[in-house]
Write an enzyme that holds these catalytic residues in place. Sequence first.
Site, short mmCIF file in Angstrom:
data_model
loop_
_atom_site.label_atom_id
_atom_site.label_comp_id
_atom_site.label_asym_id
_atom_site.label_seq_id
_atom_site.Cartn_x
_atom_site.Cartn_y
_atom_site.Cartn_z
N GLU A 109 35.87 21.09 60.21
CA GLU A 109 35.62 21.20 61.64
C GLU A 109 36.90 21.52 62.41
O GLU A 109 36.86 22.11 63.49
CB GLU A 109 35.01 19.91 62.18
N CYS A 146 40.76 30.54 34.10
CA CYS A 146 40.12 29.83 35.21
C CYS A 146 39.28 28.63 34.77
O CYS A 146 39.41 27.53 35.32
CB CYS A 146 39.21 30.77 35.99
N GLU A 162 49.64 25.05 39.57
CA GLU A 162 48.42 24.37 39.12
C GLU A 162 48.70 23.48 37.91
O GLU A 162 48.25 22.33 37.85
CB GLU A 162 47.35 25.41 38.79
N CYS A 180 39.57 34.54 31.74
CA CYS A 180 39.00 33.55 32.65
C CYS A 180 38.26 32.44 31.90
O CYS A 180 38.49 31.26 32.13
CB CYS A 180 38.05 34.23 33.63
N LYS A 209 41.20 25.76 32.83
CA LYS A 209 42.16 25.21 33.79
C LYS A 209 41.45 24.33 34.81
O LYS A 209 41.93 23.23 35.12
CB LYS A 209 42.88 26.36 34.52
#
Length: 461
Positions: free
Chosen positions: A443, A48, A183, A43, A51
């Site tokens: 919303e 993560c 990604e 990570c 990235k």
Amino acid sequence: MADHDFDLFVIGAGSGGVRAARVAALSGAKVGVAEEHRAGGTCVIRGCVPKKLMVYASEFAHHFEVAEGYGWTVGESAFDWAKFIAEKDKEIARLSGIYVRNLQNAGAELFHGKARLKDRHTVEIDGHGTVTAAKILIATGGRPWMPHELPGVEHAISSNEVFHLPELPKRMVIAGGGYIAVEFAGIFNGLGVETTLVHRGPNILRGFDDDVRSHVTEEIEKRGVTVLLGCQHAAIEKTATGFLSRLTNGHAVESDVVLFALGREPYVEGLGLEAAGVELDARGAVKVDEYSRTSVDNIWAVGDVTDRINLTPVAIREGHAFADTEFGGRPTSFDHEMVASAVFSQPPIGSVGLSEAEARHKHGGRVDIYLSRFRPMKYAFTGGEERCLIKLVVEQGSEKILGCHVVGPDAPEIIQMAAIALKMGVTKPQWDSTCAVHPTLAEELVTMREKHVPPALGQAA
């Protein structure tokens, strides 16, 4: 435990292993940790965190386009890959250092070197000899899977090497259709790279809701990514100007870099698991029970090496639960239900709970769907065709919300709060009783009242 060097020895200093080690050490246990690379694991070092920094860097080109629609005059801009990589590496080094300090401050001893089991209580560490431990935790994570039999695969890189490219390519082919591939397609496309995504399946992002999958495909194509479905690499050839990806559909694509992001596999190679009697499943993952205990009663495993839910926060919670159970006197098992996930594609995805297909299968088709597609307010002046998607999957009768899926700006931030409600078993009437926050994208989640009828079902009716 006095007969052993350590009460607990952890193999792997990633997120799950470090959390377990720290909590155990703070309880008074004598803890050792071995890491063959850098503290922080996938990570922090090659996943993560870097990235997400790359995602931030790649989004600015789109922000500049939007800014012009709002009256800004944007001058010439240029991206300095070398500068970005240097800053990224500094940040990763800082975070890795924090992991080391946290272990040391908790009282754990960190060994730098590859560790392997010699038996159920003995660990050999390269450069450090052997140690013994009453309890052992395996937290070695995963690694990129590569098709080693593919002709020319040696010319491709994995998601490990992509963070250290010496220069930004002009053309890139990315093989894969999972979240990592999608990604990186968004990242390099946003940085001005001519990007082609090649996936063997009929659609990208297997495991996500089908409406989400098709919507994201359309949106990334609008931004300039070429998506080739239903084919895969037959071979990679080196040419005078780069590489030629020969595909199974007969086409070929030239590029400067070929990135394979075809998924990850548990990292168990060279750990000596067989010497200790630790069993693996059919995919090569360490088999564990609900308390993360392996087939050997003094050895546990957490995180991606167990191939349950391969997400950093899950590894952390599994590691913490293990430490609470074994060293805190609080038997704890992590509940893997209703775990939210985010894909930092462009646009990003936030998802929690069941997809429509999963819900229909699990509940005999007795589900209602609420679906909305709309242009984000932020893009009102740009003249673009970008659209958001929001979808709720609701069980008929109980009206319990089974799944929530968002594609659009800030979707990962939105889904974190939605996950709390779904984890608590919220119903659609309770959800709808929440007053909307206006004007926001989120919303729309609490204002959908009309049930969505898929075209096929509507025609049948």
